[in-house]
Design an enzyme around this catalytic site. Structure first.
Site, PDB file in Angstrom:
ATOM      1  N   CYS A  30       0.905  -1.262   0.068  1.00 35.32           N
ATOM      2  CA  CYS A  30      -0.049  -0.055   0.033  1.00 35.32           C
ATOM      3  C   CYS A  30       0.840   1.270  -0.015  1.00 35.32           C
ATOM      4  CB  CYS A  30      -0.900  -0.119   1.166  1.00 35.32           C
ATOM      5  SG  CYS A  30      -0.072   0.019   2.927  1.00 35.32           S
ATOM      6  N   TYR A 169      -5.693 -13.276  -4.175  1.00 37.59           N
ATOM      7  CA  TYR A 169      -5.058 -12.645  -3.057  1.00 37.59           C
ATOM      8  C   TYR A 169      -5.825 -13.368  -1.880  1.00 37.59           C
ATOM      9  CZ  TYR A 169      -3.964  -9.144   0.292  1.00 37.59           C
ATOM     10  OH  TYR A 169      -3.400  -8.307   1.478  1.00 37.59           O
ATOM     11  N   HIS A 172      -3.889 -12.117   3.575  1.00 40.68           N
ATOM     12  CA  HIS A 172      -3.939 -11.723   4.899  1.00 40.68           C
ATOM     13  C   HIS A 172      -5.563 -11.929   5.311  1.00 40.68           C
ATOM     14  CE1 HIS A 172      -0.831  -8.772   3.578  1.00 40.68           C
ATOM     15  NE2 HIS A 172      -0.416  -9.334   4.721  1.00 40.68           N
ATOM     16  N   ASP A 265       2.905  -9.680   8.966  1.00 40.18           N
ATOM     17  CA  ASP A 265       3.550  -9.852   7.992  1.00 40.18           C
ATOM     18  C   ASP A 265       4.606  -8.499   7.752  1.00 40.18           C
ATOM     19  OD1 ASP A 265       4.491 -10.408   5.372  1.00 40.18           O
ATOM     20  OD2 ASP A 265       2.647  -9.514   4.339  1.00 40.18           O
TER      21      ASP A 265
END
Ligand code: ADP
Ligand code: SF4
Length: 688
Positions: A30, A169, A172, A265
Site C-alpha cells: 500500500c 490474493y 491476509h 507480515d
C-alpha cells in the site's frame, strides 16, 4: 559484475509465461496514493523499476465497488474507466524492463463500503471488521457466481492495461478468499463450506478462471498466508496452511507466501528480525514446482543469497526495503553495498495508507514525492552557486541536509556539540527493540565519510557570535529538541504543580538514570517513548505505574501496526495501567489524576515522575541568529534556516524530510513546502 557472490540474485526466473530479469521482487504494498493519486503511484513504482527491481507490483486493487476500502486509498478496477490509471503504472514499470504485477482483491466483510454503500459480503452472515453499525450478508450461490465474474472482469481489464502478473490474493485475513478458507468465518453447509477442500473451492475456481483469462499474456500469482499466528484458532503452517499448498501446488504460476495478519507480515524491527517469516514459509518450495517469493524485511544481500541457496525462496520479496531504497538491486549489482539505505523497520510507511495520505518513509525522504515534487531518491539538482554551508547539529535533520547538499556539490561543514553525531538517535536506538533505527545515522555517516566536500567538527557547540564570524553564506540550524518535564502536552496547556517529587526526563532515563519506584509514567505522547521506557524500567526491577490520556497505550502506533503488540507487552508485564487520565498535580508522592471524560479527580501514590508529554524545540540559537539579522549582509550571510526538531519537534521521518527539503530549497525559487503538483483537479474543474 564478474563472479560476484551476489550473481545468483541477478539470474532470470520464469514465472508462467513471463520471465523476470532478476530475483528482486517488489511485492504488493500500500502507499496511500492508489486511485486518488495514480500519477504519483505510477511514478513511485517506475522509480523502483529504474532502481533494478525485476518485478514491481501494485498495492491491493479493489475489483468491485462491493470491496470499497474507503477511506484508505488503494487501486481500483471497478470498470473500464479505471484502466488508464493502471496502464500508466504498467508503462512506467515496463519502461525499465521490469514486470508489472496487479494485486486483485476483494475484501469481503473487511471492506468498508463507506463510499459505495453496498452491504458487505461474507461466506456466512456476520459482523463486519469495522466498528460501523452494519453487518455483512452471507453469500448465496448467485453472490458467488457474481464474485467469480467480478474477478474475471478485473482480470480482463488488467490484461488490457498490460499487466504481466495477476494476483489472486488470500495473503491476509482481510480478503474474502481467506474468509472462505478459515473455518471460523466459513460456516457454510454447501460445497463451499465444511472440509478444507470445500473451503478452498472458491480459490481454486478463481485461480482457474484467472489462468484462463491470462492465457499466455500474464502469469497468475497466488498470495497466501500460510500461518495466521493464532494457534489452533487460525490457519497453521503445519496443518491447513500446508494442506492448501499441497492442494493447489502447481496451479498458480507463482506462490507469494507470507504470514498473517498485516502486523505480523510487516512486523516492525521492535518485534522481529530480518527473515523472521522463514520458519513458517520454508516448507512451500518443497511442495510446489512453481517459483516461490516471500518477504522478511531483507536488506542484507548475504541474507538474500542464503534464502536462494538454501532453497527457501526463488525470488526475494520486498515491500519496505524497496521503499527505503528503491535502488537496492542496482546498488548490489554495482557492488555499492555500503550505500544501501536500509529499512529501519519503523513502519512510518504504513501510516500513510492507514491515515489516507500518500506514503512517507523515515529513511527515504523522497518516497511519495516522486511525481508531485519531482524528487528522485538518487538524483538531485546541482548546486546553483559556490556558497559554503554551515549546519549546526548532527542529528537526523542535520545529517540528511548535509548529505543532500553535498550531493548537490556544495561545500558543507557540520558542527556538532557532542563527541558523536546522531542526535536523539544516540539515545533512542538503545531503547528496547529500536537498535535498527540507528541505521538512519549509520547510512548518512558512511555516505558523508566518503565526501570530499564535507567537514564534520565534533565537540563543537556553537553560539550565534561564533556563527556570525565564520563567514558561511548559508546556515542551517538543526539543534533538535528536548522533552518537557513540566507536564505540558496535549492535555495540560500550562505547567503543572510539581513539589517534592523526583522528576525525570525521558533523556535522563535513556542516559541511564534509575528513578526510585514506583515511578509514574505519564504518556500524553501516544507513540513509542513512554512504553519503551516503561518496559525498560520494569525489566530493571522498578515498579511502574502507566498513566495515559488515551483509551489505549500508544494509540498512534495503530498506524505503525504495533499498538496491540505494545499493549500486550505492558499487560504481560503486569504494569499497573490507568487509561483516560492525565496528571494535573504531583506533590509529596501524591499524584492527582483527572479523567479525560468526566473531569473526576483521583489520587495515586508514587515516588518519581516521568512525564512523556511533549518536546520543546531547541530554537534559542536560531532566535539569537535572527536577532542579528541586520548584520547578516555585512557578515556575508545570505540565509539562516531552522530545520528538523528545532523548527518543530516531530518524528525522525519528519526531521529527515525537513533536512532533505531544506537542502533542495537552497537556490530554488519555488517554496518546496507548498508548491507542488496536484493531480487532475484543474482538468476536472475545467469541465464545469
Ligand atoms: P533532529 O531530529 O532535528 O536532527 P536531534 O535532537 O536528533 O534533532 O539532533 C540535534 C543535534 O544538534 C544534537 O546532536 C545536538 O547535540 C546538536 N546541537 C544542539 N545544539 C547545538 C549547538 N549549539 N552547536 C552544535 N550542536 C548542537
Ligand atoms: Fe522501512 Fe520505516 Fe521506511 Fe517503512 S518507513 S520503509 S519501515 S524505514
Amino acid at each position: 559484475m564478474v563472479n560476484s557472490p551476489y550473481d545468483i540474485l541477478f539470474e532470470p526466473v520464469k514465472i508462467g509465461p513471463k520471465v523476470t530479469k532478476n530475483r528482486f521482487y517488489q511485492v504488493p504494498h500500500c502507499n496511500g496514493m492508489g486511485h486518488r493519486w495514480p500519477k504519483s503511484m505510477a511514478e513511485m513504482r517506475g522509480i523502483k523499476a529504474e532502481g533494478g527491481w525485476g518485478v514491481v507490483c501494485t498495492e491491493e486493487c479493489e475489483i468491485h465497488p462491493s470491496s470499497d476500502l474507503s477511506s484508505s486509498t488503494l487501486m481500483r478496477l471497478w470498470d473500464d474507466s479505471d484502466i488508464p490509471t493502471h496502464a500508466l503504472m504498467v508503462e512506467k514499470v515496463q519502461e525499465h524492463g521490469a514486470l508489472a504485477g496487479l494485486q486483485m482483491a476483494h475484501n469481503g466483510f473487511c471492506a468498508s463500503n463507506r463510499f459505495s454503500r453496498i452491504p458487505q459480503l461474507a461466506p456466512t452472515a456476520r459482523a463486519t471488521r469495522y466498528d460501523d453499525p452494519m453487518q455483512a450478508r452471507g453469500m448465496d450461490k448467485q453472490d458467488i457466481k457474481n464474485l467469480r465474474q467480478w474477478y474475471k472482469n478485473a482480470a480482463k481489464r488488467a490484461i488490457t492495461a498490460g499487466y504481466d502478473i495477476l494476483y489472486v490474493y488470500a495473503g491476509h485475513n482481510l480478503t474474502i478468499l481467506m474468509h472462505f478458507l478459515a473455518s471460523r468465518y466459513n460456516q457454510r453447509t454447501d460445497e463451499y463450506g465444511g472440509s478444507l477442500k470445500n473451503r478452498a473451492r472458491l480459490i481454486r475456481e478463481i485461480l482457474e478462471d484467472t489462468k484462463e483469462i491470462a492465457g499466455d499474456k500474464a502469469a497468475v500469482a497466488f498470495r497466501f498466508a500460510v500461518d495466521e499466528l493464532m494457534g489452533v484458532d487460525g490457519i497453521r503452517c503445519e496443518e491447513e496452511g500446508r494442506e492448501i499448498v499441497e492442494l493447489l501446488a502447481d496451479l498458480p504460476d507463482l506462490w507469494d507466501v507470507n504470514i498473517s495478519n498485516w502486523d505480523n507480515d510487516s512486523l516492525t524491527s521492535r518485534f522481529g528480525q530480518e527473515g523472521h517469516q522463514e520458519p513458517y514459509i520454508d516448507f512451500v518450495k518443497k511442495i510446489t514446482k512453481k517459483p516461490v517469493v516471500g518477504v522478511g524485511r531483507f536488506t542484507s544481500p548475504d541474507a538474500m543469497v542464503s534464502q536462494i541457496r538454501r532453497g527457501v525462496l526463488d525470488l526475494i520479496g520486498a515491500a519496505r526495503p524497496s521503499i527505503a531504497d528503491p535502488f537496492l538491486p542496482r546498488k548490489i549489482e554495482l557492488g555499492k553495498l555500503d550505500e544501501i539505505r536500509e529499512c529501519i523497520g519503523c513502519n512510518i510507511c504504513t501510516s500513510g495508507d492507514l491515515l489516507g495520505v500518500p506514503i512517507r518513509c523515515t529513511q527515504n525522504p523522497t518516497m511519495g514525492e516522486e511525481w508531485r515534487k519531482g524528487w528522485h531518491p538518487e538524483k538531485v539538482a546541482p548546486a546553483g552557486s559556490t556558497d559554503n554551508i554551515l549546519i549546526v547539529g548532527g542529528g537526523p535533520a542535520g545529517l540528511e541536509c548535509a548529505l543532500t547538499l553535498s550531493n548537490r556539490g556544495y561545500d558543507v561543514t557540520i558542527a556538532e556539540k557532542e563527541m558523536t553525531t546522531g542526535g536523539r538517535l544516540n539515545l533512542e536506538a538503545k531503547l528496547p527493540g529500536l537498535a535498527a533505527w540507528r541505521r538512519v545515522i549509520d547510512y548518512r555517516s558512511y555516505m558523508l565519510s566518503q565526501k570530499a566536500n564535507v567537514n564534520i567538527y565534533l565537540d563543537s557547540e556553537l553560539g550565534a557570535d561564533d556563527i556570525m564570524d565564520f563567514g558561511f553564506q548559508h546556515v542551517m540550524i538543526a539543534t533538535g529538541s528536548q522533552w518537557r518535564i513540566d507536564g505540558v502536552g496535549r492535555e495540560n496547556n500550562f505547567p503543572i504543580t510539581i513539589h517534592d517529587v523526583d522528576v525525570y526526563s525521558p533523556e535522563q532515563i535513556m542516559a541511564g538514570s534509575i528513578p526510585k519506584g514506583p515511578v509514574l509514567i505519564f504518556d500524553d505522547d501516544h507513540y513509542y517513548m513512554a512504553n519503551t521506557l516503561a518496559e525498560m524500567l520494569h525489566d530493571k526491577g522498578i515498579e511502574v505505574i502507566y498513566v495515559t490520556s488515551s483509551d489505549k497505550i500508544a494509540s498512534w502506533t495503530e498506524n505503525t501496526l504495533e499498538q496491540s503488540k505494545i499493549q500486550s507487552n505492558i499487560i504481560n508485564r503486569d504494569i499497573r495501567l490507568i487509561r483516560n487520565h492525565f496528571v494535573i498535580k504531583a506533590r509529596n508522592g501524591q499524584f492527582t489524576l483527572k479523567c479525560t471524560y468526566t473531569g473526576r479527580e483521583r489520587i495515586v501514590e508514587a515516588q518519581s515522575f516521568l512525564p512523556v508529554t511533549s518536546r520543546k524545540p531547541n530554537d534559542a540559537l536560531y532566535n539569537d541568529m535572527m536577532s542579528k539579522q541586520d548584520d547578516f549582509a555585512a557578515k556575508g550571510i545570505k540565509s539562516v534556516t531552522c530545520i528538523g526538531d528545532s523548527y518543530s519537534p516531530s518524528t525522525i521521518a519528519a526531521a529527515v524530510y525537513h533536512g532533505h527539503l531544506a537542502a533542495r530549497q537552497l537556490d530554488e525559487k519555488k517554496d518546496l513546502w507548498t508548491d507542488f503538483k496536484r493531480e487532475n483537479t484543474s482538468k476536472i474543474m475545467a469541465k464545469f
